[in-house]
Design a protein around this motif. Structure first.
Motif, PDB file in Angstrom:
ATOM      1  N   UNK A  11     -50.555 -59.054  -1.564  1.00  0.00           N
ATOM      2  CA  UNK A  11     -50.496 -58.664  -2.968  1.00  0.00           C
ATOM      3  C   UNK A  11     -49.827 -57.310  -3.104  1.00  0.00           C
ATOM      4  N   UNK A  12     -49.496 -56.946  -4.352  1.00  0.00           N
ATOM      5  CA  UNK A  12     -48.939 -55.619  -4.625  1.00  0.00           C
ATOM      6  C   UNK A  12     -49.932 -54.527  -4.277  1.00  0.00           C
ATOM      7  N   UNK A  13     -51.203 -54.779  -4.612  1.00  0.00           N
ATOM      8  CA  UNK A  13     -52.261 -53.821  -4.319  1.00  0.00           C
ATOM      9  C   UNK A  13     -53.462 -54.574  -3.782  1.00  0.00           C
ATOM     10  N   UNK A  58     -43.948 -64.148  -2.833  1.00  0.00           N
ATOM     11  CA  UNK A  58     -42.701 -64.123  -3.612  1.00  0.00           C
ATOM     12  C   UNK A  58     -42.940 -64.206  -5.117  1.00  0.00           C
ATOM     13  N   UNK A  59     -44.189 -64.254  -5.566  1.00  0.00           N
ATOM     14  CA  UNK A  59     -44.506 -64.389  -6.982  1.00  0.00           C
ATOM     15  C   UNK A  59     -43.931 -63.221  -7.771  1.00  0.00           C
ATOM     16  N   UNK A  60     -43.249 -63.526  -8.876  1.00  0.00           N
ATOM     17  CA  UNK A  60     -42.689 -62.456  -9.706  1.00  0.00           C
ATOM     18  C   UNK A  60     -43.766 -61.702 -10.474  1.00  0.00           C
ATOM     19  N   UNK A  61     -44.873 -62.359 -10.758  1.00  0.00           N
ATOM     20  CA  UNK A  61     -45.945 -61.723 -11.521  1.00  0.00           C
ATOM     21  C   UNK A  61     -46.650 -60.661 -10.681  1.00  0.00           C
ATOM     22  N   UNK A  62     -47.294 -59.683 -11.325  1.00  0.00           N
ATOM     23  CA  UNK A  62     -48.076 -58.691 -10.579  1.00  0.00           C
ATOM     24  C   UNK A  62     -49.227 -59.364  -9.838  1.00  0.00           C
ATOM     25  N   UNK A 119     -43.594 -54.680  -2.621  1.00  0.00           N
ATOM     26  CA  UNK A 119     -44.480 -55.662  -1.980  1.00  0.00           C
ATOM     27  C   UNK A 119     -43.848 -56.211  -0.709  1.00  0.00           C
ATOM     28  N   UNK A 120     -42.573 -56.574  -0.793  1.00  0.00           N
ATOM     29  CA  UNK A 120     -41.895 -57.105   0.387  1.00  0.00           C
ATOM     30  C   UNK A 120     -41.820 -56.045   1.491  1.00  0.00           C
ATOM     31  N   UNK A 121     -41.506 -54.805   1.104  1.00  0.00           N
ATOM     32  CA  UNK A 121     -41.411 -53.738   2.099  1.00  0.00           C
ATOM     33  C   UNK A 121     -42.768 -53.465   2.738  1.00  0.00           C
ATOM     34  N   UNK A 122     -43.815 -53.562   1.961  1.00  0.00           N
ATOM     35  CA  UNK A 122     -45.169 -53.308   2.470  1.00  0.00           C
ATOM     36  C   UNK A 122     -45.491 -54.225   3.643  1.00  0.00           C
ATOM     37  N   UNK A 130     -42.215 -51.282 -13.068  1.00  0.00           N
ATOM     38  CA  UNK A 130     -40.965 -52.038 -13.150  1.00  0.00           C
ATOM     39  C   UNK A 130     -41.063 -53.268 -12.245  1.00  0.00           C
ATOM     40  N   UNK A 131     -40.839 -54.489 -12.771  1.00  0.00           N
ATOM     41  CA  UNK A 131     -41.062 -55.696 -11.971  1.00  0.00           C
ATOM     42  C   UNK A 131     -40.208 -55.758 -10.700  1.00  0.00           C
ATOM     43  N   UNK A 132     -38.945 -55.398 -10.802  1.00  0.00           N
ATOM     44  CA  UNK A 132     -38.077 -55.488  -9.621  1.00  0.00           C
ATOM     45  C   UNK A 132     -38.522 -54.507  -8.538  1.00  0.00           C
ATOM     46  N   UNK A 133     -38.852 -53.296  -8.954  1.00  0.00           N
ATOM     47  CA  UNK A 133     -39.299 -52.298  -7.975  1.00  0.00           C
ATOM     48  C   UNK A 133     -40.641 -52.717  -7.363  1.00  0.00           C
ATOM     49  N   UNK A 134     -41.524 -53.251  -8.211  1.00  0.00           N
ATOM     50  CA  UNK A 134     -42.828 -53.685  -7.714  1.00  0.00           C
ATOM     51  C   UNK A 134     -42.682 -54.780  -6.666  1.00  0.00           C
ATOM     52  N   UNK A 135     -41.809 -55.749  -6.926  1.00  0.00           N
ATOM     53  CA  UNK A 135     -41.608 -56.847  -5.977  1.00  0.00           C
ATOM     54  C   UNK A 135     -40.964 -56.336  -4.688  1.00  0.00           C
TER      55      UNK A 135
END
Length: 498
Positions: free
Chosen positions: A393-395, A369-373, A487-490, A479-484
């Motif tokens: 993680x995002x990646x 749930x971290x907002x940071x990348x 991540x959740x969808x992943x 974009x932070x919102x899209x990135x988060x």
């Protein structure tokens, strides 16, 4: 700070020559009684200061910073109402002007002559520091000799990075008070800066000569912003041959395989080690550092293969330290890089009683749930809860012979087949290799090994560093919102068909 430095001497030694500018006006009148008024007059004469706190701004290697420092010669650096108001106002000004704040306490704590009201002013100082950090601004602390009592228990312990003066006495209860209360001396050496560093309670022990360079490297990371990053060239991914999972597992266990320390040394800049990275007892198996890969800053959590042994596997203390890294990344909106390279979490009575499962759970929840990348790196072994705690993680980037598994293959084989002999077969069936992890949507990029990282540590770390520079730069520009949401969808889609 060298021992014996006063507040002004410290600032002169730390800031660029001639750059300090005071923010201090006349101290608040606390209407002292005649006895206390005489003490204040003697303190002013002795110290050359009008209160126990000096505040202002200056340049550190050309960068504008705010500073607050205690003057111990003024009533033992104690904090009364006037000193607290000066401190709080300085912190608020630093926040309003969006300046990083460097604090250098040296204090016996609350000023006894002013009692409970002075004691409770620690609340407003702490609140101002919390607001400064919530605004995404760095707060760096240098604990000087001595720092005790309410000062240590409030703003002295709130730093994003906290270092200490060599030989400094640092502790909540002053040893003289302890001896008077309990009629015996406080155990020797417990409250020394060096012991606290060994225990992972301060990030480093530094003399004044090392302060400007360390603070500069720290701020190079903490103040880096995505808009100022140079364009990173695309890093094409080299094709890698898929090999049997057991071959990768065997290669990953070579003792000479490079780990997170070698990656930082060969591929990162502006590296500032934090708690848990010394050679003492603090958090074996986890390295926490600030660093930059190319122009991209990050907070890095690395499972350290050189520190993990059968005697000291990854335990609850290391995961608590990991959560500290997550908080720094969140507060300062910095990318978080997790380097996974562990034979597994601790399996012991102590780990159970200290809440290992709860720490893994909290790491998972906070990381996802971290907002940071966030960027995870599978560097070598990736076993069990110790790996699970740091992987979402995002990646995700994986070394060619890294792997990820719920248990060591030998343990999984023992559960399924009641023998360890079928570990290679089971590892293949479980899909633990990076090639299979990529096919299953868990790994995004594979970094080649020729034939494995231990045979070419410098070249491998250079390739991994290039991949991290590229991935971090892309994450910082997303974009932070899209990135988060991605991540959740992943992880929501994980294991589903299609």
């Amino acid at each position: 700070m060298g021992r014996g430095y006063g507040a002004h001497e410290l600032l002169e030694a730390t800031l660029d020559a001639g750059s300090f500018r005071s923010w201090d006006g006349p101290p608040l009148d606390v209407a002292p009684d005649p006895g206390y008024a005489a003490e204040l007059a003697r303190a002013r004469e002795r110290s050359g200061c009008d209160e126990a706190v000096v505040t202002g701004e200056g340049l550190l290697r050309g960068r504008r910073v705010a500073v607050v420092a205690c003057e111990f010669d003024f009533l033992a650096g104690s904090i009364g109402v006037a000193a607290a108001e000066r401190l709080t106002s300085a912190v608020e000004r630093a926040t309003a002007e969006r300046l990083p704040l460097l604090a250098a306490p040296a204090s016996g704590g609350t000023r006894m002559q002013e009692g409970t009201v002075a004691f409770l002013t620690m609340v407003k100082i702490s609140a101002a520091v919390a607001a400064h950090k919530a605004a995404g601004l760095p707060f760096l602390v240098y604990l000087r000799h001595p720092t005790t009592g309410g000062v240590l228990a409030s703003w002295g312990s709130q730093g994003h990075v906290t270092v200490a003066e060599p030989g400094a006495l640092i502790g909540f209860l002053g040893p003289r008070v302890y001896e008077q209360l309990y009629d015996r001396p406080f155990p020797e050496g417990v409250q020394s800066a060096e012991n606290l560093h060994r225990r992972g309670l301060v990030d480093a022990v530094l003399g004044v000569d090392d302060l400007p360079g360390t603070a500069d490297r720290t701020l190079n990371v903490l103040l880096a912003r995505a808009g100022a990053l140079p364009e990173e060239p695309a890093v094409p991914e080299e094709p890698t041959a898929e090999v049997p999972a057991w071959e990768s597992i065997t290669r990953s266990r070579r003792p000479d395989r490079p780990g997170v320390r070698e990656l930082l040394r060969r591929a990162a800049g502006d590296v500032v080690p934090l708690k848990g990275t010394g050679e003492g007892e603090a958090d074996p198996g986890l390295l926490l550092a600030l660093a930059r890969f190319g122009g991209a800053p990050c907070v890095l959590l690395g499972q350290d293969r050189s520190r993990q042994t059968s005697d000291h596997p990854l335990g609850p203390a290391a995961l608590r330290e990991a959560r500290r890294g997550m908080r720094i990344a969140e507060e300062l909106d910095l990318p978080l890089v997790t380097v996974i390279d562990t034979p597994g979490a601790a399996l012991s009575r102590e780990a159970e009683e200290q809440g290992l499962a709860g720490q893994i759970s909290r790491c998972l929840a906070e990381l996802v749930t971290l907002r940071a990348p966030t960027l995870a790196v599978l560097m070598g072994q990736g076993t069990g809860g110790g790996a699970l705690a740091l992987v979402p993680a995002d990646r995700v980037v994986g070394a060619q012979h890294a792997w990820l598994s719920p248990l060591p293959p030998e343990g999984a084989s023992a559960i399924v087949h009641r023998t360890t002999d079928r570990a290679p077969e089971l590892a293949e069936r479980q899909g633990v290799s990076t090639a299979r992890l990529r096919a299953n949507g868990i790994v995004d990029r594979i970094v080649a090994e020729r034939p494995d990282a231990a045979d070419e540590p410098a070249a491998f770390c250079a390739r991994m560093g290039a991949a991290l520079r590229h991935e971090l730069a892309a994450l910082l520009r997303a974009d932070p919102d899209r990135r988060l949401a991605c991540r959740h969808a992943r992880y929501r889609r994980l294991g589903l068909p299609g």
